[in-house]
Design an enzyme around this catalytic site. Structure first.
Site, mmCIF file in Angstrom:
data_model
loop_
_atom_site.group_PDB
_atom_site.id
_atom_site.type_symbol
_atom_site.label_atom_id
_atom_site.label_comp_id
_atom_site.label_asym_id
_atom_site.label_seq_id
_atom_site.Cartn_x
_atom_site.Cartn_y
_atom_site.Cartn_z
ATOM 1 N N HIS A 1 6.558 52.334 60.777
ATOM 2 C CA HIS A 1 5.752 53.059 59.789
ATOM 3 C C HIS A 1 4.299 53.097 60.263
ATOM 4 O O HIS A 1 3.778 52.077 60.751
ATOM 5 C CB HIS A 1 5.843 52.354 58.426
ATOM 6 N N LEU B 1 17.318 56.706 52.176
ATOM 7 C CA LEU B 1 18.689 56.205 52.286
ATOM 8 C C LEU B 1 19.125 55.584 50.965
ATOM 9 O O LEU B 1 18.309 55.001 50.244
ATOM 10 C CB LEU B 1 18.752 55.154 53.398
HETATM 11 C C1 GRF Z 1 6.076 58.126 63.571
HETATM 12 O O1 GRF Z 1 4.745 58.327 63.237
HETATM 13 C C2 GRF Z 1 6.635 56.995 62.761
HETATM 14 O O2 GRF Z 1 5.682 56.051 62.416
HETATM 15 C C3 GRF Z 1 7.161 57.679 61.522
HETATM 16 O O3 GRF Z 1 7.636 58.923 61.975
HETATM 17 C C4 GRF Z 1 6.939 59.305 63.148
HETATM 18 C C5 GRF Z 1 7.962 59.660 64.171
HETATM 19 O O4 GRF Z 1 7.406 60.267 65.318
HETATM 20 N N1 GRF Z 1 8.165 56.871 60.913
HETATM 21 P P1 GRF Z 1 8.329 60.665 66.544
HETATM 22 O O5 GRF Z 1 9.387 61.648 66.019
HETATM 23 O O6 GRF Z 1 8.960 59.419 67.070
HETATM 24 O O7 GRF Z 1 7.439 61.339 67.526
#
Ligand code: GRF
Length: 211
Positions: free
Chosen positions: A107, A91
């Site tokens: 994260h 972003l």
């Molecule tokens: C997750 O592992 C999150 O930590 C990261 O992106 C992934 C998203 O997974 N930011 P989902 O699309 O919610 O299954």
């Protein structure tokens, strides 16, 4: 609390939020934005009767114009909180500033360790005993905003990058709804750049240890 969720892929974290009774906490997911038309997350939103918007980043001249359009959509939905859930776009600083203190991300690591990608593999390479996920406020610097809460697990001798990915995902589905509920109840705030959780000034994120 009107919530928008930004996605790019599977949307299992979106699903976890949909499955949470946010209404009980004065929260409502009012819209989902995806930068990918084929994101499965869009189907999850539609099945739940949530408005969706698809903004394909390739259709925009630059990051700034993409972010401006996204901002306009969020204003149109009258959004209070933006939740990034697997949104795979960097972003602009301007957009982040507009949503400062009102935008969360999750994260898959114990930040500040392992910003960026391939976190599970990097944890194994280092030989860490603990791993997990972090919910944090979003700042212009990637994965660097104030960390609100962490889900922590022990890395086992037989763990692989794949098993860690699965285990961390399960933690995410518990942690993210919890923090969003706190936010809806005014229990998480950035005050003059300082993190407040449950009316306490925090120097460290709240940590939950899961088996
Ligand atoms: C997750 O592992 C999150 O930590 C990261 O992106 C992934 C998203 O997974 N930011 P989902 O699309 O919610 O299954």
């Amino acid at each position: 609390m009107r919530i928008a969720v930004l996605v790019s892929g599977n949307g299992s974290n979106l699903q976890a939020l949909i499955d949470t009774d946010l209404a009980q906490y004065n929260g409502q997911i009012v819209g989902v934005i995806s930068n990918r038309p084929d994101a499965y997350a869009l189907q999850r939103a539609q099945q739940a009767g949530i408005a969706t918007a698809i903004l394909v980043h390739q259709d925009f001249a630059d990051r700034a114009s993409f972010d401006e359009k996204m901002h306009a959509q969020l204003l149109h939905w009258n959004v209070d909180l933006v939740v990034l859930a697997g949104f795979m776009r960097i972003l602009t600083a301007d957009f982040v500033q507009l949503w400062r203190g009102r935008m969360l991300n999750i994260h898959p690591s114990l930040l500040p360790a392992y910003k960026g990608t391939h976190t599970h593999r990097r944890v194994l390479t280092t030989g860490d005993r603990l791993h997990g996920c972090t919910v944090h406020f979003v700042t212009a610097e990637l994965d660097a905003g104030a960390a609100i809460a962490q889900g922590v697990l022990q890395v086992g001798p037989h763990d692989t990058a794949d098993t860690l990915a699965q285990r961390v995902h399960l933690l995410e589905h518990r942690l993210y709804p919890l923090v969003v509920k706190w936010y809806c109840q005014n229990q998480v705030r950035l005050v003059d750049g300082q993190l407040m959780v449950h009316q306490q000034l925090m120097q460290q994120p709240v940590r939950y240890f899961y088996d």
